[in-house]
Design a protein around this motif. Structure first.
Motif, PDB file in Angstrom:
ATOM      1  N   THR A   1       2.918  -2.135   0.959  1.00 55.96           N
ATOM      2  CA  THR A   1       3.901  -2.680   1.507  1.00 55.96           C
ATOM      3  C   THR A   1       4.003  -4.108   0.983  1.00 55.96           C
ATOM      4  O   THR A   1       3.693  -4.415   1.406  1.00 55.96           O
ATOM      5  CB  THR A   1       3.983  -2.215   2.975  1.00 55.96           C
ATOM      6  OG1 THR A   1       4.679  -0.747   3.728  1.00 55.96           O
ATOM      7  CG2 THR A   1       5.944  -2.952   3.272  1.00 55.96           C
TER       8      THR A   1
ATOM      9  N   ARG B   1       6.092  -6.700   0.548  1.00 58.37           N
ATOM     10  CA  ARG B   1       7.635  -7.537   1.374  1.00 58.37           C
ATOM     11  C   ARG B   1       8.121  -6.477   1.674  1.00 58.37           C
ATOM     12  O   ARG B   1       7.619  -6.281   3.084  1.00 58.37           O
ATOM     13  CB  ARG B   1       8.444  -7.894  -0.255  1.00 58.37           C
ATOM     14  CG  ARG B   1       9.233  -9.288   0.678  1.00 58.37           C
ATOM     15  CD  ARG B   1      10.230  -9.455  -0.433  1.00 58.37           C
ATOM     16  NE  ARG B   1      10.870 -10.404  -0.646  1.00 58.37           N
ATOM     17  CZ  ARG B   1      12.179 -11.684  -1.755  1.00 58.37           C
ATOM     18  NH1 ARG B   1      12.286 -10.665  -2.553  1.00 58.37           N
ATOM     19  NH2 ARG B   1      11.849 -12.858  -0.971  1.00 58.37           N
TER      20      ARG B   1
ATOM     21  N   PRO C   1       4.258 -11.015   0.141  1.00 61.00           N
ATOM     22  CA  PRO C   1       3.410 -10.489   1.009  1.00 61.00           C
ATOM     23  C   PRO C   1       2.703  -8.916   0.992  1.00 61.00           C
ATOM     24  O   PRO C   1       3.579  -8.159   0.466  1.00 61.00           O
ATOM     25  CB  PRO C   1       3.745 -10.771   2.905  1.00 61.00           C
ATOM     26  CG  PRO C   1       5.463 -10.855   1.572  1.00 61.00           C
ATOM     27  CD  PRO C   1       5.886 -11.107   0.789  1.00 61.00           C
TER      28      PRO C   1
ATOM     29  N   THR D   1       1.054  -5.366   2.253  1.00 63.47           N
ATOM     30  CA  THR D   1       0.532  -5.395   3.481  1.00 63.47           C
ATOM     31  C   THR D   1      -0.454  -3.642   3.396  1.00 63.47           C
ATOM     32  O   THR D   1       0.315  -2.606   3.222  1.00 63.47           O
ATOM     33  CB  THR D   1       1.534  -5.182   4.882  1.00 63.47           C
ATOM     34  OG1 THR D   1       2.132  -5.966   5.007  1.00 63.47           O
ATOM     35  CG2 THR D   1       1.112  -4.346   5.801  1.00 63.47           C
TER      36      THR D   1
ATOM     37  N   TYR E   1      -2.840  -3.243  10.851  1.00 61.11           N
ATOM     38  CA  TYR E   1      -3.016  -3.486   9.654  1.00 61.11           C
ATOM     39  C   TYR E   1      -3.551  -5.319   9.070  1.00 61.11           C
ATOM     40  O   TYR E   1      -3.958  -5.493  10.331  1.00 61.11           O
ATOM     41  CB  TYR E   1      -1.784  -3.358   9.778  1.00 61.11           C
ATOM     42  CG  TYR E   1      -0.724  -4.091  10.276  1.00 61.11           C
ATOM     43  CD1 TYR E   1      -0.747  -5.505   9.980  1.00 61.11           C
ATOM     44  CD2 TYR E   1       0.297  -4.093  11.405  1.00 61.11           C
ATOM     45  CE1 TYR E   1       0.372  -5.955  10.100  1.00 61.11           C
ATOM     46  CE2 TYR E   1       0.594  -4.671  12.163  1.00 61.11           C
ATOM     47  CZ  TYR E   1       0.777  -5.974  11.193  1.00 61.11           C
ATOM     48  OH  TYR E   1       1.642  -6.909  12.593  1.00 61.11           O
ATOM     49  N   ARG E   2      -3.050  -5.152   8.134  1.00 58.11           N
ATOM     50  CA  ARG E   2      -3.745  -6.561   6.471  1.00 58.11           C
ATOM     51  C   ARG E   2      -2.351  -7.178   6.174  1.00 58.11           C
ATOM     52  O   ARG E   2      -2.379  -6.485   5.591  1.00 58.11           O
ATOM     53  CB  ARG E   2      -4.678  -5.904   6.615  1.00 58.11           C
ATOM     54  CG  ARG E   2      -6.355  -6.199   7.293  1.00 58.11           C
ATOM     55  CD  ARG E   2      -6.714  -7.945   7.526  1.00 58.11           C
ATOM     56  NE  ARG E   2      -6.904  -8.941   6.024  1.00 58.11           N
ATOM     57  CZ  ARG E   2      -8.269  -8.401   5.210  1.00 58.11           C
ATOM     58  NH1 ARG E   2      -8.768  -7.949   6.203  1.00 58.11           N
ATOM     59  NH2 ARG E   2      -7.514  -9.655   4.202  1.00 58.11           N
ATOM     60  N   THR E   3      -2.205  -7.936   6.433  1.00 60.37           N
ATOM     61  CA  THR E   3      -1.169  -8.872   5.340  1.00 60.37           C
ATOM     62  C   THR E   3      -1.417 -10.037   4.671  1.00 60.37           C
ATOM     63  O   THR E   3      -1.963 -10.365   5.585  1.00 60.37           O
ATOM     64  CB  THR E   3       0.311  -9.108   5.970  1.00 60.37           C
ATOM     65  OG1 THR E   3       0.889  -8.044   6.747  1.00 60.37           O
ATOM     66  CG2 THR E   3       1.481  -9.350   4.895  1.00 60.37           C
ATOM     67  N   GLU E   4      -2.104 -10.145   3.365  1.00 66.35           N
ATOM     68  CA  GLU E   4      -2.385 -11.085   2.523  1.00 66.35           C
ATOM     69  C   GLU E   4      -0.894 -11.345   1.771  1.00 66.35           C
ATOM     70  O   GLU E   4      -0.654 -10.058   0.879  1.00 66.35           O
ATOM     71  CB  GLU E   4      -3.098 -11.174   2.049  1.00 66.35           C
ATOM     72  CG  GLU E   4      -4.814 -10.535   2.938  1.00 66.35           C
ATOM     73  CD  GLU E   4      -5.084 -11.589   4.074  1.00 66.35           C
ATOM     74  OE1 GLU E   4      -4.590 -12.688   3.461  1.00 66.35           O
ATOM     75  OE2 GLU E   4      -5.999 -11.905   5.022  1.00 66.35           O
ATOM     76  N   ARG E   5      -0.952 -12.212   1.361  1.00 64.67           N
ATOM     77  CA  ARG E   5       0.072 -13.126   0.226  1.00 64.67           C
ATOM     78  C   ARG E   5      -0.023 -13.152  -1.160  1.00 64.67           C
ATOM     79  O   ARG E   5      -1.708 -13.862  -1.270  1.00 64.67           O
ATOM     80  CB  ARG E   5       0.300 -14.564   0.609  1.00 64.67           C
ATOM     81  CG  ARG E   5       1.235 -14.277   2.247  1.00 64.67           C
ATOM     82  CD  ARG E   5       1.846 -15.982   2.217  1.00 64.67           C
ATOM     83  NE  ARG E   5       2.471 -16.245   0.712  1.00 64.67           N
ATOM     84  CZ  ARG E   5       3.884 -16.413   1.113  1.00 64.67           C
ATOM     85  NH1 ARG E   5       5.112 -15.308   2.002  1.00 64.67           N
ATOM     86  NH2 ARG E   5       4.922 -16.549   0.013  1.00 64.67           N
TER      87      ARG E   5
END
Length: 288
Positions: free
Chosen positions: A67, A69, A125, A127, A134-138
């Protein structure tokens, strides 16, 4: 694929020299010894990750659908050999990001011949995982046209940011998660579609480079051309020092041997009755 440059390249020669000092220093600085986030979580691939089918192992691309954004983007290629992250302008348009929001970035090489200039770079971002784990990184992406059937490429910078490890035999991506390991399997259908598209494009490119067939003359006979003999099963005398009939088809084929050359000399008796011995003269000379 090996792509390098773009937003992942060092911003100046001064920064590169600073990296070199830190990497080659006999005693690393305190900041250089800080452990990476998630580094204490082991990533293990075992028999439980083994695919139920082992057809085309290592031949299909590792495609994931993170995912980005607020949009689930499929056909994102995981490529540990790429030194940057790429995303298609089509995806940027679907994310409703105007060109004015793109920042200036450098050129890169590896996808197109020579160096390519992206439209710009953008930080988005990304995901992975499910609703609870879950993990989200920029991630910084270079926005560029990709002459491949993918919506983007997730290279080493993304893998490093997520502390993720790809397994190309299992076609799976693993990374640490807040609750447990996040396992992302490749989308098989998308991989087959992309592999088929790449094959069709390769066949079309090869056909475009192939020489045109000889035109037919009235009566159904082909006009002789410069390339006519290249399609023949036999070589002409200008292409080899002997005709094909005199040359064995292989080193083990002894059925065809070169014709024996005529003798260059002949023997002539000293006396007409044959006594007194003989002497040798050229074959073209008269015996008398």
């Amino acid at each position: 694929m090996r792509d390098d440059g773009g937003a992942s390249l060092h911003t100046s020669h001064r920064q590169l020299k600073q990296w070199a000092r830190e990497i080659t220093a006999a005693e690393p600085s305190f900041d250089a010894q800080k452990p990476l986030k998630w580094s204490s979580t082991p990533l293990i691939f075992d028999a439980e990750d083994h695919p139920d089918r082992t057809v085309a192992v290592g031949c299909l691309p590792l495609l994931v659908s993170p995912t980005i954004r607020n949009l689930r983007v499929n056909k994102m290629l995981v490529d540990g050999g790429a030194g940057l992250n790429l995303i298609s302008p089509v995806v940027i348009k679907k994310l409703q990001i105007p060109d004015g929001d793109l920042e200036e970035t450098g050129t890169f090489q590896g996808v197109n011949p020579g160096r390519s200039q992206p439209k710009g770079k953008v930080t988005l971002p990304v995901t992975f995982g499910g609703e609870l784990n879950y993990r989200t990184e920029r991630i910084v992406f270079d926005v560029a046209e990709i002459p491949l059937p993918y919506n983007g490429i997730l290279g080493r910078p993304t893998l490093a940011k997520f502390m993720a490890a790809p397994h190309y035999a299992y076609n799976m991506l693993k990374m640490p998660g807040p609750l447990t390991i996040i396992s992302v399997t490749s989308d098989k259908k998308d991989a087959l579609i992309c592999a088929d598209q790449l094959y069709r494009e390769a066949v079309a490119a090869a056909a475009a480079k192939a020489p045109a067939p000889a035109a037919e003359a009235p009566g159904g006979k082909k006009k002789p051309g410069k390339t006519s003999r290249t399609h023949s099963g036999k070589r002409t005398s200008s292409e080899c020092c002997a005709t094909v009939e005199d040359v064995p088809e292989s080193s083990t084929d002894k059925s065809k041997r070169p014709r024996a050359e005529p003798p260059q000399t002949k023997k002539v008796p000293v006396r007409e009755d044959g006594t007194g011995g003989a002497f040798t003269i050229g074959s073209t000379l008269d015996s008398k």
